[in-house]
Each structure stands twice: as C-alpha cells, then as structure tokens.
Enzyme design. Structure first.
Site, PDB file in Angstrom:
ATOM      1  N   LYS A   1      63.191   5.779  54.353  1.00 25.40           N
ATOM      2  CA  LYS A   1      63.548   6.785  53.363  1.00 25.40           C
ATOM      3  C   LYS A   1      64.582   7.729  53.972  1.00 25.40           C
ATOM      4  O   LYS A   1      64.315   8.392  54.975  1.00 25.40           O
ATOM      5  CB  LYS A   1      62.300   7.558  52.939  1.00 25.40           C
ATOM      6  CG  LYS A   1      62.600   8.679  51.956  1.00 25.40           C
ATOM      7  CD  LYS A   1      61.328   9.331  51.454  1.00 25.40           C
ATOM      8  CE  LYS A   1      61.643  10.517  50.566  1.00 25.40           C
ATOM      9  NZ  LYS A   1      60.438  11.152  50.048  1.00 25.40           N
TER      10      LYS A   1
ATOM     11  N   LYS B   1      64.669   3.370  50.331  1.00 25.07           N
ATOM     12  CA  LYS B   1      64.957   4.410  49.352  1.00 25.07           C
ATOM     13  C   LYS B   1      66.014   5.372  49.881  1.00 25.07           C
ATOM     14  O   LYS B   1      65.887   5.812  51.023  1.00 25.07           O
ATOM     15  CB  LYS B   1      63.654   5.170  49.094  1.00 25.07           C
ATOM     16  CG  LYS B   1      63.762   6.363  48.182  1.00 25.07           C
ATOM     17  CD  LYS B   1      62.468   7.104  48.178  1.00 25.07           C
ATOM     18  CE  LYS B   1      62.660   8.368  47.356  1.00 25.07           C
ATOM     19  NZ  LYS B   1      61.552   9.263  47.481  1.00 25.07           N
TER      20      LYS B   1
HETATM   21  C1  PBG Z   1      58.533  13.295  47.727  1.00 22.05           C
HETATM   22  C2  PBG Z   1      59.407  12.312  47.045  1.00 22.05           C
HETATM   23  C3  PBG Z   1      60.757  12.439  46.695  1.00 22.05           C
HETATM   24  C4  PBG Z   1      61.072  11.283  45.988  1.00 22.05           C
HETATM   25  C5  PBG Z   1      59.932  10.491  45.949  1.00 22.05           C
HETATM   26  N1  PBG Z   1      58.920  11.138  46.617  1.00 22.05           N
HETATM   27  C6  PBG Z   1      61.713  13.547  46.919  1.00 22.05           C
HETATM   28  C7  PBG Z   1      62.062  13.963  48.282  1.00 22.05           C
HETATM   29  O1  PBG Z   1      61.696  13.344  49.280  1.00 22.05           O
HETATM   30  O2  PBG Z   1      62.706  15.013  48.363  1.00 22.05           O
HETATM   31  C8  PBG Z   1      62.387  10.979  45.355  1.00 22.05           C
HETATM   32  C9  PBG Z   1      62.330  10.130  44.128  1.00 22.05           C
HETATM   33  C10 PBG Z   1      63.539  10.192  43.266  1.00 22.05           C
HETATM   34  O3  PBG Z   1      64.544  10.866  43.569  1.00 22.05           O
HETATM   35  O4  PBG Z   1      63.500   9.521  42.217  1.00 22.05           O
HETATM   36  N2  PBG Z   1      58.668  13.321  49.102  1.00 22.05           N
HETATM   37 ZN    ZN Z   2      57.677  15.101  49.950  1.00 22.55          ZN
END
Ligand code: PBG
Ligand code: ZN
Length: 339
Positions: free
Chosen positions: A210, A263
């Site tokens: 991520k 992601k």
């Molecule tokens: C929480 C989380 C996020 C997303 C999924 N879980 C945001 C982030 O990490 O700031 C992003 C999902 C999306 O943008 O569709 N940690």
């Molecule tokens: Zn988070």
C-alpha cells in the site's frame, strides 16, 4: 514515378505469416483471441457504513457512492448480488464524538461494521464474501492509522487495538479481515489473536503493498480519516519503490496472509505484475477512490467515455495479474454490461 505500381506494392508488402491484423478482422475474431476476461465473480464492491439503521448520504467527491446505514446497505448489497457481485469490503464510521487517541470504538461490538456484518451474514449466509477493513484512522482523533507515542505512530503499540478490531469483525462473522494500516508485523499479530480466540477459519486479506498516495483523497473525505497532522509516509510505501513491494509480500505471506493486495492499482500496474510473479496467493488490486473520481469527473464533463474507460481499466488490472479487483465501478460496470 507517379503512376501506381501494383506489382511493386506486391513485392514490398509484408509476407503472409507476419500479418497480426488477421486476428483483428472482425468482432467475432477479436472475441475468439482475447487474452483477458473480467468476470463479476472477481469484483468486490466497497461500502461505507454509518452507525445507524436508516441513512444514505451521497459522497460529493465520489458520484454514485453513498455512506449508508445498515438497512440501506442491505438493500444495496441485495441488488448488487443480483448483478453478480458476491463480495463486499466494509469501511466503518464511529458515532459522533467517539473518536479518541487509541481509536477504541473500532472494536465496539455494536459499531457500524460488526452490525453490518451480522446483518449481511444473516441475509446471505455463505452466498456473500464479507471483507472488513481493519484500520484505526477513521476512529482516532488524530486521524493516523495507529496510536501515537511522542507524536509519532508507534508500531507495536498499534498492533493491540488493531487486533481487537479484527476480533470484533471476526466475531460478527467476517470471512476476511483486511488490515490497511501498514504497521510491521500486523498480519502475524492478527493471525495469532484470531487463532487464540478460536477464529482459525477467519482469513486475512493483507493490504501488503500500500503506497502513500494522493489517490486516497476522496476516500478520506468519505471516511473522515485524514491525518490531523503530518502524513502517512512513515508507514505507507514510497511510490518510487518496487523491490520493496516484493519484500512486503514475502513478509505478509510468511506471517500468514491468505490473500495480498496492491493499492492503488492503475498507477501501479507494474507492481501488480511484479507481485504476481513472486506469490501464488490470490492477488487483489484496489482501484481506489481517486482513480474512480478522476474517471467520473472527466466523464461528467463529456471528456471521457465512462463505459469504455472503465472497461479498459478493469482489463488493465486483470491483464497485469490481479485475480480480484476491488472497485467502486463494480455496480455500474455490471449493470451497464461494460464488461
Ligand atoms: C485506511 C484506508 C484508506 C483506504 C483504504 N483504507 C485511506 C488511507 O490509507 O489514507 C483508501 C481507499 C480508497 O482511496 O478508495 N487506512
Ligand atoms: Zn488507516
């Protein structure tokens, strides 16, 4: 030489065996030789759940997506199920005033996500795969994904509330808990906590790879989860890195992940390809909020053909190596027969 010379054309033309266009001659031929298919069974629809029974709040930066109460969620999932969407990923919201420094309401058994999981499990039994996002950022008053020590996110302290949150989701009946916090060792910590409480058959979909990404902007509006100070760069990955993705996947696999995720997806197709080559676990691509909103905004202005763009993007993620695509486009793509 001004006159057309047919015999010269014949001599210059590419010889027979080197004509790739033969396989593009007709729609039927193109269907026959197509290398990639995206099926409804591969799509996961994300949902933002409010701690209420009846509620439906459209998210301005994500046209077509709402934050819903549990009753409205059930209705949406029922109609999506008829389209062929058999998997959901749930994000919760705490009740007003419940945010605190450790995000303790994230493990509340009466919270939005456990209530939604129980309702969905009751309605669908085994006909629906229920995944739940496990992260503290929507529940902490500082908006970080872990707990702070001297202003910085402390890795090992964060594992405790994260494991408690995963247990609350497992107890409610989630098939897969999906940690998105990016703390080190959280897959192992969640696996031990689940096993210790007897949830040996609850799986873990790890957000293994991520990146710290500006593509999460609309999601943070929807989940009210923006960090109140600083950013997430000390835990989410640097977008310049690729080898690091392999290390993250190998660690999570060793810690017991059942599936792994990359992601965002579209700016990271090379990473999907690279991860595909080093794991045999099911691989999910998360087509995130900003990727969705960019397409919607351009389509609203008539600058892009939404159906064609979504089709192309879905094919790109699967072609790169994703088995599973988590996407806000899932409903429209199936309802409109875009794939
Ligand atoms: C929480 C989380 C996020 C997303 C999924 N879980 C945001 C982030 O990490 O700031 C992003 C999902 C999306 O943008 O569709 N940690
Ligand atoms: Zn988070």
């Amino acid at each position: 030489m001004s006159e057309w010379n047919a015999s010269a054309e014949r001599e210059l033309a590419t010889p027979g065996p080197l004509r790739p266009r033969r396989l593009r001659n007709s729609a039927a031929m193109r269907e026959l030789v197509a290398e990639t298919t995206v099926l409804a069974r591969q799509l996961v629809m994300p949902h933002f759940v409010l701690p209420a029974a009846k509620a439906n709040e459209p998210i301005p930066s994500m046209p077509g997506i709402s934050r819903t109460g549990v009753d409205d969620l059930l209705r949406a999932v029922e109609s999506d199920h008829k389209l062929g969407i058999k998997s959901v990923l749930l994000f919760g919201t705490p009740p007003a005033g419940a945010k605190n420094s450790t995000g303790s309401s994230a493990s509340d058994r009466e919270g939005a996500v456990p209530r939604a999981v129980r309702a969905l499990r009751g309605a669908f039994g085994g006909d629906l795969v229920i995944m739940t996002d496990v992260c503290l950022c929507a529940y902490t008053d500082h908006g970080h994904c872990g707990v702070l020590l001297d202003g910085a996110v402390d890795n090992d302290r964060s594992l405790v509330p994260l494991a408690a949150m995963a247990l609350a989701h497992a107890e409610a009946g989630a098939d897969l808990v999906a940690p998105s916090d990016m703390m080190d060792g959280r897959v192992g910590a969640l696996r031990s906590a689940l096993d210790a409480d007897g949830f040996t058959s609850t799986g873990i979909l790890s957000y293994a790879v991520k990146y710290a990404s500006a593509y999460y902007g609309p999601f943070r509006d929807a989940a009210d989860s923006s960090p109140q100070h600083g950013d997430r760069r000390s835990y989410q990955m640097d977008s310049r890195n690729s080898a690091e993705a392999e290390r993250e996947v190998k660690l999570d696999e060793a810690e017991g992940a059942d599936m792994v995720m990359v992601k965002p997806a579209l700016a990271y197709l090379d990473i999907i390809r690279r991860v595909r080559a080093v794991t045999t676990l099911p691989l999910a691509a998360y087509n995130v909020s900003g990727e969705y909103s960019a397409v919607k905004a351009a389509a609203e202005r008539g600058w892009l053909d939404e159906a064609a763009i979504v089709r192309e993007n879905l094919h790109a993620m699967v072609r790169a190596g994703a088995d599973i695509v988590i996407t806000y486009h899932a409903r429209a793509a199936l309802a409109g027969r875009w794939i």
